[in-house]
Design a protein around this motif. Structure first.
Motif, short mmCIF file in Angstrom:
data_model
loop_
_atom_site.label_atom_id
_atom_site.label_comp_id
_atom_site.label_asym_id
_atom_site.label_seq_id
_atom_site.Cartn_x
_atom_site.Cartn_y
_atom_site.Cartn_z
N PRO A 123 0.68 -1.70 0.14
CA PRO A 123 0.02 0.25 -0.26
C PRO A 123 1.20 1.51 0.16
N LYS A 124 1.69 1.24 0.30
CA LYS A 124 3.22 2.83 0.31
C LYS A 124 3.75 2.62 -0.68
N ASP A 125 2.98 4.54 -0.95
CA ASP A 125 3.38 4.60 -2.73
C ASP A 125 5.26 4.15 -2.71
N ARG A 126 5.95 4.02 -2.20
CA ARG A 126 7.18 4.22 -2.09
C ARG A 126 7.18 2.73 -2.95
N HIS A 127 6.89 1.63 -2.16
CA HIS A 127 6.72 0.06 -3.12
C HIS A 127 5.66 0.04 -4.30
N ALA A 128 4.76 0.97 -4.84
CA ALA A 128 4.52 0.43 -5.41
C ALA A 128 4.65 0.12 -6.49
N LYS A 129 6.74 0.00 -7.11
CA LYS A 129 7.07 -1.07 -8.30
C LYS A 129 7.22 -2.67 -7.45
N ARG A 130 6.50 -2.96 -6.48
CA ARG A 130 7.05 -4.24 -6.45
C ARG A 130 5.36 -5.04 -6.41
N ARG A 131 4.12 -4.12 -6.54
CA ARG A 131 2.91 -4.78 -6.90
C ARG A 131 3.16 -5.24 -8.62
N LEU A 132 2.61 -6.49 -8.23
CA LEU A 132 2.59 -7.56 -9.38
C LEU A 132 2.14 -7.26 -10.52
N PRO A 133 1.21 -6.11 -10.04
CA PRO A 133 0.17 -5.76 -11.68
C PRO A 133 0.74 -4.19 -11.88
N SER A 134 2.21 -3.57 -11.17
CA SER A 134 2.75 -2.67 -11.82
C SER A 134 3.30 -2.42 -13.32
N LYS A 135 3.62 -1.92 -13.81
CA LYS A 135 4.39 -2.07 -14.75
C LYS A 135 6.06 -2.29 -15.15
N GLU A 136 6.46 -2.12 -13.85
CA GLU A 136 7.64 -2.98 -13.78
C GLU A 136 7.34 -4.66 -13.63
#
Length: 216
Positions: A123-136
């Motif tokens: 949930p923290k914004d700084r961890h967004a790239k760890r989310r499995l549906p992220s663009k990364e």
């Protein structure tokens, strides 16, 4: 949520014939059809949890090969316990690995489809790239998926679902199908296999969201 460590889980995983071990999994890159002994389309569940979904999927579809990926040993052990009761199931294997390493374990265009079910929302914004549906992560999926390959994502977390839609658009993926209430969407609910989380959340009245993504 803190995961409870199960003593002996790493040892059990290391000894299992149903787990491709970390020491050799990268050697299988591009050769997964040989690992299974069947040149069938290959599907992944990334973050499979206790394995209910992918085990049932493999049972229903013997014409496909499946790999369940889970980062945590204590969680993977529960999936392994299910798997060991089904020795006749020859189209399902497990990996204990971090999803960030997908492109090191699977070759370009080796995978026919990817399932993401009730992924950690980070949930923290700084961890967004760890989310499995992220663009990364979509960039990683793009490398290993066949041109016609799809990503299917389910969650009860509306904020994460909205994030997934935005990330897909930003990354240039096509939203082929989308529902904010899967269990009341007759078309998208057809053939749905519930995960452990899905059963729990839906019984509490939480609507389940689902999307299907393709490229181009």
């Amino acid at each position: 949520m803190r995961l409870r460590n199960i003593p002996g889980s790493r040892e059990a995983i290391a000894e299992s014939e149903f787990v491709v071990q970390e020491a050799i999994m990268r050697e299988k890159r591009g050769c997964w059809k040989d690992v299974f002994g069947k040149d069938h389309p290959l599907f992944l569940e990334v973050g499979m949890g206790k394995g209910r979904f992918i085990t049932e999927l493999a049972t229903r579809n013997p014409q496909y090969n499946y790999v369940g990926i889970e980062k945590y040993s204590s969680v993977l052990l529960r999936a392994l316990e299910k798997r060991e009761t089904l020795p006749e199931l020859t189209n399902l294997l497990f990996l204990r690995m971090d999803a960030e390493d997908l492109t090191e374990v699977f070759a370009e265009q080796e995978v026919s489809g990817i399932y993401l079910n009730f992924s950690d929302p980070w949930p923290k914004d700084r961890h967004a790239k760890r989310r499995l549906p992220s663009k990364e992560f979509l960039a990683r999926y793009d490398q290993i998926l066949k041109p016609e390959g799809k990503v299917e994502f389910k969650t009860d977390n509306r904020a994460l679902f909205d994030f997934a839609i935005d990330q897909a658009k930003e990354a240039g993926w096509t939203l082929e199908a989308c529902t904010f209430d899967l269990h009341h969407d007759k078309e998208m609910a057809e053939g749905n296999i519930m995960t452990e989380y899905e059963e729990r959340f839906s019984s509490q009245g939480n609507p389940i969201c689902k999307l299907i993504l393709s490229r181009g």
